[in-house]
Motif scaffolding. Structure first.
Motif, PDB file in Angstrom:
ATOM      1  N   ALA A 100      55.318  23.122  20.923  1.00  0.00           N
ATOM      2  CA  ALA A 100      54.878  24.386  20.314  1.00  0.00           C
ATOM      3  C   ALA A 100      53.953  25.146  21.259  1.00  0.00           C
ATOM      4  N   LEU A 101      53.080  24.419  21.941  1.00  0.00           N
ATOM      5  CA  LEU A 101      52.204  25.062  22.924  1.00  0.00           C
ATOM      6  C   LEU A 101      53.019  25.655  24.065  1.00  0.00           C
ATOM      7  N   VAL A 102      54.031  24.929  24.519  1.00  0.00           N
ATOM      8  CA  VAL A 102      54.906  25.454  25.572  1.00  0.00           C
ATOM      9  C   VAL A 102      55.551  26.756  25.116  1.00  0.00           C
ATOM     10  N   GLY A 103      56.111  26.736  23.918  1.00  0.00           N
ATOM     11  CA  GLY A 103      56.734  27.939  23.388  1.00  0.00           C
ATOM     12  C   GLY A 103      55.753  29.089  23.249  1.00  0.00           C
ATOM     13  N   ALA A 104      54.539  28.772  22.820  1.00  0.00           N
ATOM     14  CA  ALA A 104      53.516  29.806  22.655  1.00  0.00           C
ATOM     15  C   ALA A 104      53.130  30.419  23.995  1.00  0.00           C
ATOM     16  N   TYR A 105      52.975  29.592  25.021  1.00  0.00           N
ATOM     17  CA  TYR A 105      52.552  30.108  26.319  1.00  0.00           C
ATOM     18  C   TYR A 105      53.606  31.022  26.932  1.00  0.00           C
ATOM     19  N   VAL A 106      54.868  30.613  26.835  1.00  0.00           N
ATOM     20  CA  VAL A 106      55.939  31.455  27.364  1.00  0.00           C
ATOM     21  C   VAL A 106      56.030  32.755  26.566  1.00  0.00           C
ATOM     22  N   ALA A 107      55.975  32.646  25.248  1.00  0.00           N
ATOM     23  CA  ALA A 107      56.068  33.837  24.396  1.00  0.00           C
ATOM     24  C   ALA A 107      54.903  34.785  24.631  1.00  0.00           C
ATOM     25  N   ALA A 108      53.708  34.236  24.874  1.00  0.00           N
ATOM     26  CA  ALA A 108      52.540  35.084  25.131  1.00  0.00           C
ATOM     27  C   ALA A 108      52.728  35.883  26.419  1.00  0.00           C
ATOM     28  N   ALA A 109      53.233  35.228  27.451  1.00  0.00           N
ATOM     29  CA  ALA A 109      53.479  35.923  28.716  1.00  0.00           C
ATOM     30  C   ALA A 109      54.550  36.996  28.548  1.00  0.00           C
ATOM     31  N   GLN A 110      55.541  36.722  27.724  1.00  0.00           N
ATOM     32  CA  GLN A 110      56.590  37.706  27.468  1.00  0.00           C
ATOM     33  C   GLN A 110      56.062  38.882  26.645  1.00  0.00           C
ATOM     34  N   ALA A 111      55.044  38.619  25.815  1.00  0.00           N
ATOM     35  CA  ALA A 111      54.470  39.664  24.967  1.00  0.00           C
ATOM     36  C   ALA A 111      53.296  40.376  25.628  1.00  0.00           C
ATOM     37  N   GLY A 112      52.855  39.875  26.771  1.00  0.00           N
ATOM     38  CA  GLY A 112      51.723  40.499  27.453  1.00  0.00           C
ATOM     39  C   GLY A 112      50.381  40.144  26.858  1.00  0.00           C
ATOM     40  N   ILE A 113      50.237  38.903  26.388  1.00  0.00           N
ATOM     41  CA  ILE A 113      48.971  38.441  25.818  1.00  0.00           C
ATOM     42  C   ILE A 113      48.384  37.357  26.712  1.00  0.00           C
ATOM     43  N   PRO A 114      47.201  37.566  27.271  1.00  0.00           N
ATOM     44  CA  PRO A 114      46.575  36.518  28.083  1.00  0.00           C
ATOM     45  C   PRO A 114      46.291  35.272  27.247  1.00  0.00           C
ATOM     46  N   VAL A 115      46.325  34.116  27.901  1.00  0.00           N
ATOM     47  CA  VAL A 115      46.113  32.828  27.253  1.00  0.00           C
ATOM     48  C   VAL A 115      44.932  32.127  27.905  1.00  0.00           C
ATOM     49  N   LEU A 116      44.061  31.565  27.087  1.00  0.00           N
ATOM     50  CA  LEU A 116      42.996  30.697  27.589  1.00  0.00           C
ATOM     51  C   LEU A 116      43.391  29.266  27.243  1.00  0.00           C
ATOM     52  N   VAL A 117      43.691  28.477  28.275  1.00  0.00           N
ATOM     53  CA  VAL A 117      44.218  27.121  28.104  1.00  0.00           C
ATOM     54  C   VAL A 117      43.075  26.142  27.900  1.00  0.00           C
ATOM     55  N   ASP A 118      43.265  25.209  26.971  1.00  0.00           N
ATOM     56  CA  ASP A 118      42.236  24.228  26.621  1.00  0.00           C
ATOM     57  C   ASP A 118      42.279  23.037  27.580  1.00  0.00           C
ATOM     58  N   GLY A 119      42.349  21.816  27.068  1.00  0.00           N
ATOM     59  CA  GLY A 119      42.170  20.618  27.870  1.00  0.00           C
ATOM     60  C   GLY A 119      43.445  19.932  28.322  1.00  0.00           C
ATOM     61  N   PHE A 120      43.429  18.598  28.305  1.00  0.00           N
ATOM     62  CA  PHE A 120      44.489  17.784  28.892  1.00  0.00           C
ATOM     63  C   PHE A 120      45.849  18.040  28.255  1.00  0.00           C
ATOM     64  N   ILE A 121      45.924  18.025  26.934  1.00  0.00           N
ATOM     65  CA  ILE A 121      47.202  18.250  26.250  1.00  0.00           C
ATOM     66  C   ILE A 121      47.710  19.655  26.535  1.00  0.00           C
ATOM     67  N   SER A 122      46.828  20.630  26.380  1.00  0.00           N
ATOM     68  CA  SER A 122      47.209  22.026  26.567  1.00  0.00           C
ATOM     69  C   SER A 122      47.611  22.313  28.007  1.00  0.00           C
ATOM     70  N   THR A 123      46.950  21.671  28.960  1.00  0.00           N
ATOM     71  CA  THR A 123      47.297  21.895  30.358  1.00  0.00           C
ATOM     72  C   THR A 123      48.631  21.250  30.706  1.00  0.00           C
ATOM     73  N   THR A 124      48.925  20.107  30.100  1.00  0.00           N
ATOM     74  CA  THR A 124      50.256  19.520  30.262  1.00  0.00           C
ATOM     75  C   THR A 124      51.317  20.489  29.756  1.00  0.00           C
ATOM     76  N   ALA A 125      51.063  21.100  28.599  1.00  0.00           N
ATOM     77  CA  ALA A 125      51.992  22.098  28.070  1.00  0.00           C
ATOM     78  C   ALA A 125      52.104  23.287  29.020  1.00  0.00           C
ATOM     79  N   ALA A 126      50.996  23.663  29.649  1.00  0.00           N
ATOM     80  CA  ALA A 126      51.020  24.774  30.606  1.00  0.00           C
ATOM     81  C   ALA A 126      51.895  24.443  31.808  1.00  0.00           C
ATOM     82  N   ILE A 127      51.815  23.203  32.300  1.00  0.00           N
ATOM     83  CA  ILE A 127      52.661  22.792  33.423  1.00  0.00           C
ATOM     84  C   ILE A 127      54.133  22.857  33.030  1.00  0.00           C
ATOM     85  N   ALA A 128      54.441  22.393  31.826  1.00  0.00           N
ATOM     86  CA  ALA A 128      55.824  22.467  31.348  1.00  0.00           C
ATOM     87  C   ALA A 128      56.272  23.913  31.201  1.00  0.00           C
TER      88      ALA A 128
END
Length: 349
Positions: free
Chosen positions: A244-272
Motif C-alpha cells: 500500500a505504501l508503494v502504491g501511495a508513493y507512486v500515486a503521489a508522484a503521479q498526482a504531484g504531491i510531495p511525500v515525507l518518508v518515515d523509517g525502515f518499513i517506509s523506506t523499503t517501500a520507497a526503494i520498491a
C-alpha cells in the motif's frame, strides 16, 4: 485489476523554480548554505509544488495496518494480535501518531488491510480488508496477484483522497507485527544484499532472535530466488501495508504531491516504488534515520539524507510526523527571511 497505472508518468519537478528558489536562498541575510538541509528541503519543495513560496501546512497521514504470515516463524517479540489492537488505538487517539497528528493539525487516516483479530467496524478506520494476513513467505508467495493489486490500489486510493483535500504533503505509516522481517526480506531481494546487513531487532528481539530472523529470511530468499522484478519481489516477500505504501508513493508522484518518508518499513517501500517507477524518486523527502539495523543502508541506496537522527524505531509514520515541524520551519525561513537588499545588510562580493 491491472498494474499498468504504476508505469504511468509522474509529474516532473519544475527545475526553473528550483533554480529561482536556490537564487533566492543566496539573497537571504545569512551565509550561503548556513541553514544546511533546511535550505535544500525548501528548494526541493518549491520545485515540486511549483511555487516561489513552498508550504507544508496541509498534511495527510495514512497509516496502513496489516498482519504477516511469516509471524508463524516466531520472528517478533510481540504477539500478532497487537496489530488489530493497535488499529483501534490509532482510531481512539492513544497511539503516538494519533497524538502527533492532533498536535500538528494533520489529517490522520487509518486503513485496515487485514488483521488476524479483526477489530471490526471502527469510526475513523477505512476497511480495505484483503485477507486476515499475508501467507507465510517461507512456504509460498506472501500475496496472490489479486491481493497485490488490491494492496497497491489501497495506497493509491489514500492519495486520491489526499489530492481531493488539496494537501501539500503526504506521509505514509505502517503497522503490522513481523513487518520488519518482511521489509528486510524485500530489501535484501531488491538490493541483492545479505539479510544480516538489513535485519534488526524490530519490536525488540535479542541477538538470538535476530539470528533466527536472518535465517528465516535466508530461507525465503532461496524459495523466491526466481522472482526478479521488483513487482514480483514485492508480491512474494512484501506485506499488504508495504505494498500500500508503494502504491501511495507512486500515486503521489503521479498526482504531484510531495511525500515525507518515515523509517525502515517506509523506506523499503520507497526503494520498491522507485524500482517500479523511477520517476517517483524526486517526490520523496526523508524524515529520519531509524535505529533499526539496516535503515542507514536503505537511505544510502536512495542517496537520501534524512532531516533527523533521534534513535527512533516505532514506525506508524511517527518519525516523519516528528520531523514535520522542521520542514515547516524550512518553508517559513525561505518565505519570511529578508534579503540583503531589503534589510540593508552588506552581502559578500
Amino acid at each position: 485489476m491491472s498494474l499498468d497505472w504504476l508505469s504511468a508518468p509522474c509529474i516532473q519537478p519544475a527545475t526553473e523554480l528550483a533554480d529561482a528558489a536556490r537564487a533566492h536562498q543566496l539573497q537571504l541575510t545569512k551565509p550561503p548554505g548556513s541553514l544546511g538541509q533546511l535550505e535544500a528541503m525548501a528548494i526541493q519543495l518549491a520545485s515540486l509544488q511549483r511555487t516561489a513560496q513552498p508550504a507544508v501546512d496541509r498534511v495527510w497521514i495514512s497509516v496502513f495496518a496489516a498482519d504477516h504470515g511469516v509471524a508463524e516463524e516466531g520472528v517478533s517479540a510481540f504477539p500478532q494480535v497487537v496489530t488489530g489492537e493497535m488499529v483501534r488505538n490509532f482510531a481512539t487517539g492513544g497511539a503516538a501518531i494519533s497524538v502527533l497528528a492532533r498536535n500538528l493539525d494533520a489529517k490522520l487516516e487509518v486503513v485496515n488491510l487485514g488483521t488476524v483479530n479483526d477489530p471490526g467496524e471502527i469510526p475513523g478506520v477505512r476497511r480495505a480488508i484483503i485477507a486476515p494476513s499475508t501467507a507465510n513467505f517461507c512456504v509460498g508467495p506472501a500475496m496472490t496477484e489479486a491481493q497485490l493489486d488490491a494492496a497497491l490500489d489501497a495506497g493509491a486510493q489514500s492519495v486520491r483522497a489526499a489530492s481531493k483535500a488539496s494537501v501539500q504533503l503526504f506521509i505514509g505509516g505502517d503497522m503490522g507485527i513481523a513487518n520488519t522481517t518482511s521489509a528486510a526480506a524485500l530489501a535484501s531481494a531488491l538490493l541483492d544484499e545479505p539479510p544480516s546487513s538489513l535485519a534488526g531487532a524490530g519490536t525488540g528481539l535479542n541477538a538470538a532472535g535476530i539470528k533466527h530472523k536472518v535465517s528465516v529470511i535466508e530461507r525465503a530468499l532461496v524459495l523466491h530466488s526466481t522472482a526478479k522484478s521488483a513487482v514480483e519481489q514485492l508480491r512474494c516477500l512484501g506485506g499488504f501495508e508495504i505494498a500500500a505504501l508503494v502504491g501511495a508513493y507512486v500515486a503521489a508522484a503521479q498526482a504531484g504531491i510531495p511525500v515525507l518518508v518515515d523509517g525502515f518499513i517506509s523506506t523499503t517501500a520507497a526503494i520498491a516504488a522507485v524500482a517500479i517507477q523511477p520517476e517517483a524518486r524526486p517526490w520523496l523527502l526523508f524524515a529520519h534515520r531509524s535505529k533499526e539495523h539496516g535503515h542507514a543502508r536503505l537511505l544510502m541506496a536512495l542517496q537520501a539524507e534524512p532531516l533527523i537522527d533521534l534513535g527512533l524505531r516505532l514506525g506508524e509514520a511517527s518519525g516523519a510526523a516528528i520531523a514535520l515541524p522542521l520542514l515547516r520551519l524550512a518553508c517559513t525561513l525561505h518565505n519570511g527571511m529578508a534579503t540583503f537588499e531589503q534589510a540593508g545588510v552588506s552581502n559578500v562580493d
